[in-house]
Motif scaffolding. Structure first.
Motif, PDB file in Angstrom:
ATOM      1  N   LYS A 287       0.877  -1.171   0.000  1.00 48.28           N
ATOM      2  CA  LYS A 287       0.000   0.000   0.000  1.00 48.28           C
ATOM      3  C   LYS A 287       0.915   1.221   0.000  1.00 48.28           C
ATOM      4  O   LYS A 287       1.557   1.529   0.993  1.00 48.28           O
ATOM      5  CB  LYS A 287      -0.902  -0.024   1.247  1.00 48.28           C
ATOM      6  N   LEU A 288       0.977   1.899  -1.141  1.00 46.07           N
ATOM      7  CA  LEU A 288       1.924   2.984  -1.351  1.00 46.07           C
ATOM      8  C   LEU A 288       1.209   4.324  -1.292  1.00 46.07           C
ATOM      9  O   LEU A 288       0.236   4.549  -2.017  1.00 46.07           O
ATOM     10  CB  LEU A 288       2.608   2.801  -2.711  1.00 46.07           C
ATOM     11  N   SER A 289       1.686   5.207  -0.435  1.00 45.42           N
ATOM     12  CA  SER A 289       1.063   6.519  -0.301  1.00 45.42           C
ATOM     13  C   SER A 289       1.274   7.322  -1.583  1.00 45.42           C
ATOM     14  O   SER A 289       2.383   7.440  -2.086  1.00 45.42           O
ATOM     15  CB  SER A 289       1.665   7.266   0.889  1.00 45.42           C
ATOM     16  N   TYR A 290       0.188   7.873  -2.111  1.00 41.85           N
ATOM     17  CA  TYR A 290       0.261   8.674  -3.328  1.00 41.85           C
ATOM     18  C   TYR A 290       0.084  10.155  -3.009  1.00 41.85           C
ATOM     19  O   TYR A 290       0.972  10.956  -3.242  1.00 41.85           O
ATOM     20  CB  TYR A 290      -0.776   8.168  -4.328  1.00 41.85           C
ATOM     21  N   LYS A 291      -1.054  10.525  -2.457  1.00 39.44           N
ATOM     22  CA  LYS A 291      -1.300  11.922  -2.087  1.00 39.44           C
ATOM     23  C   LYS A 291      -2.116  11.964  -0.792  1.00 39.44           C
ATOM     24  O   LYS A 291      -3.219  11.446  -0.750  1.00 39.44           O
ATOM     25  CB  LYS A 291      -2.081  12.657  -3.180  1.00 39.44           C
ATOM     26  N   PRO A 292      -1.571  12.588   0.234  1.00 39.96           N
ATOM     27  CA  PRO A 292      -2.354  12.756   1.461  1.00 39.96           C
ATOM     28  C   PRO A 292      -3.144  14.077   1.430  1.00 39.96           C
ATOM     29  O   PRO A 292      -2.810  14.997   0.684  1.00 39.96           O
ATOM     30  CB  PRO A 292      -1.278  12.799   2.554  1.00 39.96           C
ATOM     31  N   ASN A 293      -4.187  14.142   2.228  1.00 38.59           N
ATOM     32  CA  ASN A 293      -4.949  15.389   2.450  1.00 38.59           C
ATOM     33  C   ASN A 293      -5.486  16.023   1.165  1.00 38.59           C
ATOM     34  O   ASN A 293      -5.347  17.214   0.943  1.00 38.59           O
ATOM     35  CB  ASN A 293      -4.099  16.413   3.210  1.00 38.59           C
ATOM     36  N   VAL A 294      -6.116  15.226   0.334  1.00 40.37           N
ATOM     37  CA  VAL A 294      -6.614  15.707  -0.952  1.00 40.37           C
ATOM     38  C   VAL A 294      -8.085  16.079  -0.841  1.00 40.37           C
ATOM     39  O   VAL A 294      -8.879  15.346  -0.256  1.00 40.37           O
ATOM     40  CB  VAL A 294      -6.427  14.628  -2.042  1.00 40.37           C
ATOM     41  N   ARG A 295      -8.431  17.213  -1.423  1.00 40.39           N
ATOM     42  CA  ARG A 295      -9.829  17.592  -1.605  1.00 40.39           C
ATOM     43  C   ARG A 295     -10.141  17.470  -3.084  1.00 40.39           C
ATOM     44  O   ARG A 295      -9.292  17.699  -3.938  1.00 40.39           O
ATOM     45  CB  ARG A 295     -10.061  19.029  -1.154  1.00 40.39           C
ATOM     46  N   PHE A 296     -11.379  17.141  -3.384  1.00 38.03           N
ATOM     47  CA  PHE A 296     -11.835  17.046  -4.765  1.00 38.03           C
ATOM     48  C   PHE A 296     -12.750  18.240  -5.041  1.00 38.03           C
ATOM     49  O   PHE A 296     -13.946  18.179  -4.761  1.00 38.03           O
ATOM     50  CB  PHE A 296     -12.554  15.717  -5.005  1.00 38.03           C
ATOM     51  N   PRO A 297     -12.201  19.330  -5.582  1.00 36.95           N
ATOM     52  CA  PRO A 297     -12.956  20.592  -5.664  1.00 36.95           C
ATOM     53  C   PRO A 297     -14.006  20.659  -6.766  1.00 36.95           C
ATOM     54  O   PRO A 297     -14.862  21.541  -6.732  1.00 36.95           O
ATOM     55  CB  PRO A 297     -11.855  21.624  -5.928  1.00 36.95           C
ATOM     56  N   PHE A 298     -13.955  19.739  -7.748  1.00 33.94           N
ATOM     57  CA  PHE A 298     -14.868  19.825  -8.891  1.00 33.94           C
ATOM     58  C   PHE A 298     -15.813  18.633  -8.914  1.00 33.94           C
ATOM     59  O   PHE A 298     -15.394  17.509  -8.685  1.00 33.94           O
ATOM     60  CB  PHE A 298     -14.078  19.880 -10.199  1.00 33.94           C
ATOM     61  N   GLU A 299     -17.077  18.899  -9.224  1.00 33.41           N
ATOM     62  CA  GLU A 299     -18.045  17.823  -9.385  1.00 33.41           C
ATOM     63  C   GLU A 299     -17.765  17.078 -10.675  1.00 33.41           C
ATOM     64  O   GLU A 299     -17.332  17.664 -11.660  1.00 33.41           O
ATOM     65  CB  GLU A 299     -19.466  18.388  -9.415  1.00 33.41           C
ATOM     66  N   GLY A 300     -18.014  15.766 -10.644  1.00 33.88           N
ATOM     67  CA  GLY A 300     -17.873  14.990 -11.862  1.00 33.88           C
ATOM     68  C   GLY A 300     -16.943  13.808 -11.706  1.00 33.88           C
ATOM     69  O   GLY A 300     -16.613  13.391 -10.594  1.00 33.88           O
ATOM     70  N   THR A 301     -16.497  13.297 -12.843  1.00 40.91           N
ATOM     71  CA  THR A 301     -15.667  12.097 -12.876  1.00 40.91           C
ATOM     72  C   THR A 301     -14.189  12.463 -12.914  1.00 40.91           C
ATOM     73  O   THR A 301     -13.756  13.251 -13.762  1.00 40.91           O
ATOM     74  CB  THR A 301     -16.013  11.248 -14.122  1.00 40.91           C
ATOM     75  N   TYR A 302     -13.444  11.870 -12.010  1.00 45.81           N
ATOM     76  CA  TYR A 302     -11.987  11.985 -11.979  1.00 45.81           C
ATOM     77  C   TYR A 302     -11.417  10.714 -12.592  1.00 45.81           C
ATOM     78  O   TYR A 302     -12.028   9.648 -12.520  1.00 45.81           O
ATOM     79  CB  TYR A 302     -11.486  12.130 -10.541  1.00 45.81           C
ATOM     80  N   GLU A 303     -10.228  10.835 -13.170  1.00 48.90           N
ATOM     81  CA  GLU A 303      -9.576   9.673 -13.758  1.00 48.90           C
ATOM     82  C   GLU A 303      -8.111   9.671 -13.352  1.00 48.90           C
ATOM     83  O   GLU A 303      -7.412  10.678 -13.490  1.00 48.90           O
ATOM     84  CB  GLU A 303      -9.692   9.715 -15.275  1.00 48.90           C
ATOM     85  N   VAL A 304      -7.656   8.547 -12.839  1.00 46.70           N
ATOM     86  CA  VAL A 304      -6.252   8.366 -12.481  1.00 46.70           C
ATOM     87  C   VAL A 304      -5.686   7.291 -13.389  1.00 46.70           C
ATOM     88  O   VAL A 304      -6.255   6.196 -13.493  1.00 46.70           O
ATOM     89  CB  VAL A 304      -6.103   7.950 -10.998  1.00 46.70           C
ATOM     90  N   SER A 305      -4.590   7.599 -14.068  1.00 53.18           N
ATOM     91  CA  SER A 305      -3.922   6.598 -14.899  1.00 53.18           C
ATOM     92  C   SER A 305      -2.506   6.390 -14.371  1.00 53.18           C
ATOM     93  O   SER A 305      -1.830   7.348 -13.992  1.00 53.18           O
ATOM     94  CB  SER A 305      -3.910   7.002 -16.375  1.00 53.18           C
ATOM     95  N   ILE A 306      -2.094   5.130 -14.331  1.00 54.91           N
ATOM     96  CA  ILE A 306      -0.805   4.745 -13.761  1.00 54.91           C
ATOM     97  C   ILE A 306      -0.025   3.953 -14.804  1.00 54.91           C
ATOM     98  O   ILE A 306      -0.533   2.972 -15.349  1.00 54.91           O
ATOM     99  CB  ILE A 306      -1.007   3.890 -12.487  1.00 54.91           C
ATOM    100  N   GLN A 307       1.204   4.399 -15.067  1.00 52.84           N
ATOM    101  CA  GLN A 307       2.096   3.694 -15.984  1.00 52.84           C
ATOM    102  C   GLN A 307       3.367   3.309 -15.245  1.00 52.84           C
ATOM    103  O   GLN A 307       3.849   4.070 -14.406  1.00 52.84           O
ATOM    104  CB  GLN A 307       2.500   4.584 -17.160  1.00 52.84           C
ATOM    105  N   GLN A 308       3.914   2.152 -15.578  1.00 53.23           N
ATOM    106  CA  GLN A 308       5.212   1.789 -15.026  1.00 53.23           C
ATOM    107  C   GLN A 308       6.292   2.508 -15.831  1.00 53.23           C
ATOM    108  O   GLN A 308       6.171   2.686 -17.044  1.00 53.23           O
ATOM    109  CB  GLN A 308       5.419   0.268 -15.006  1.00 53.23           C
ATOM    110  N   ALA A 309       7.334   2.949 -15.138  1.00 48.75           N
ATOM    111  CA  ALA A 309       8.426   3.690 -15.777  1.00 48.75           C
ATOM    112  C   ALA A 309       9.776   3.075 -15.387  1.00 48.75           C
ATOM    113  O   ALA A 309      10.744   3.787 -15.133  1.00 48.75           O
ATOM    114  CB  ALA A 309       8.360   5.156 -15.374  1.00 48.75           C
ATOM    115  N   MET A 310       9.823   1.761 -15.354  1.00 45.86           N
ATOM    116  CA  MET A 310      11.040   1.071 -14.941  1.00 45.86           C
ATOM    117  C   MET A 310      12.050   1.004 -16.092  1.00 45.86           C
ATOM    118  O   MET A 310      11.670   0.898 -17.247  1.00 45.86           O
ATOM    119  CB  MET A 310      10.711  -0.346 -14.466  1.00 45.86           C
ATOM    120  N   ARG A 311      13.317   1.074 -15.711  1.00 50.88           N
ATOM    121  CA  ARG A 311      14.392   0.876 -16.685  1.00 50.88           C
ATOM    122  C   ARG A 311      15.618   0.345 -15.962  1.00 50.88           C
ATOM    123  O   ARG A 311      15.769   0.512 -14.752  1.00 50.88           O
ATOM    124  CB  ARG A 311      14.708   2.151 -17.442  1.00 50.88           C
TER     125      ARG A 311
END
Length: 161
Positions: A113-137
Motif C-alpha cells: 500500500k503505497l502513499s500517493y497523495k495525502p490530504n486531498v480535496r476534490f474541488p470539482f463535481e464529476g468524474t476523476y480519472e487516475v492513470s498509472i504507468q510503469q516507468a522502470m528501466r
C-alpha cells in the motif's frame, strides 16, 4: 436445523465485522496486468467526486510476485480532473529491503500500500480519472523496460482522512 441457523448467524456476524474493519474506504479498485505490465499501457481508474469538503488520502496498491526483479518501482501517475486540469507525478517506491526481503504483506503474492497523495480535496463535481504507468528501466538502458514481469495487479484506493 439449529446448527445451520448458528452457522448462518456466525457467517453474518463475521461478514459485518470484516466490512466494518475497512470503514475508511471510499474507493478501492484493482486492474490485472496479466502476465506482464507493458510500459505503454496505462492502468486507468475512474471515480466520482466523493464531496468538496472532506480531505482524503490516496494510495496506489501493488501486488507482486517473486518474479519482480527490482527493489524499487517507478511510476508515472496522471490525475485528470473533471474541469480538464491534469496533475502528473513521477513516483518512486521502495518494494524490498536491501537484503531482498519484500516490504509488502502476503505469502506468495505481496501487497504493498503505497502513499500517493495525502490530504486531498476534490474541488470539482464529476468524474476523476487516475492513470498509472510503469516507468522502470535498467542502468544504461534509457528506453525503459517494455514488458515488466512480476507485478500482477495495480490498485487505486481513496480513504477518508
Amino acid at each position: 436445523m439449529q446448527s445451520l441457523t448458528k452457522s448462518a448467524f456466525f457467517i453474518a456476524i463475521l461478514s459485518i465485522l470484516l466490512i466494518s474493519c475497512d470503514g475508511n474506504r471510499v474507493y478501492d479498485q484493482y486492474v490485472s496486468t496479466g502476465n506482464s505490465w507493458d510500459k505503454d499501457t496505462p492502468l486507468t481508474f475512474k471515480f466520482q467526486q466523493p464531496d468538496t469538503i472532506h480531505k482524503y488520502n490516496l494510495f496506489i496498491n501493488v501486488r507482486n510476485t517473486n518474479e519482480y526483479e527490482f527493489r524499487n518501482l517507478f511510476l508515472i501517475v496522471n490525475m485528470n480532473f473533471p474541469n480538464g486540469n491534469v496533475v502528473k507525478d513521477t513516483l518512486a517506491y521502495e518494494m524490498a529491503k536491501p537484503n531482498g526481503e519484500w516490504l509488502g504483506t502476503g505469502m506468495t503474492t505481496k501487497e504493498s500500500k503505497l502513499s500517493y497523495k495525502p490530504n486531498v480535496r476534490f474541488p470539482f463535481e464529476g468524474t476523476y480519472e487516475v492513470s498509472i504507468q510503469q516507468a522502470m528501466r535498467k542502468i544504461n538502458e534509457p528506453q525503459g523496460i517494455q514488458s515488466l514481469q512480476g507485478i500482477t495487479e495495480v490498485g487505486f484506493r481513496i480513504e477518508k482522512k
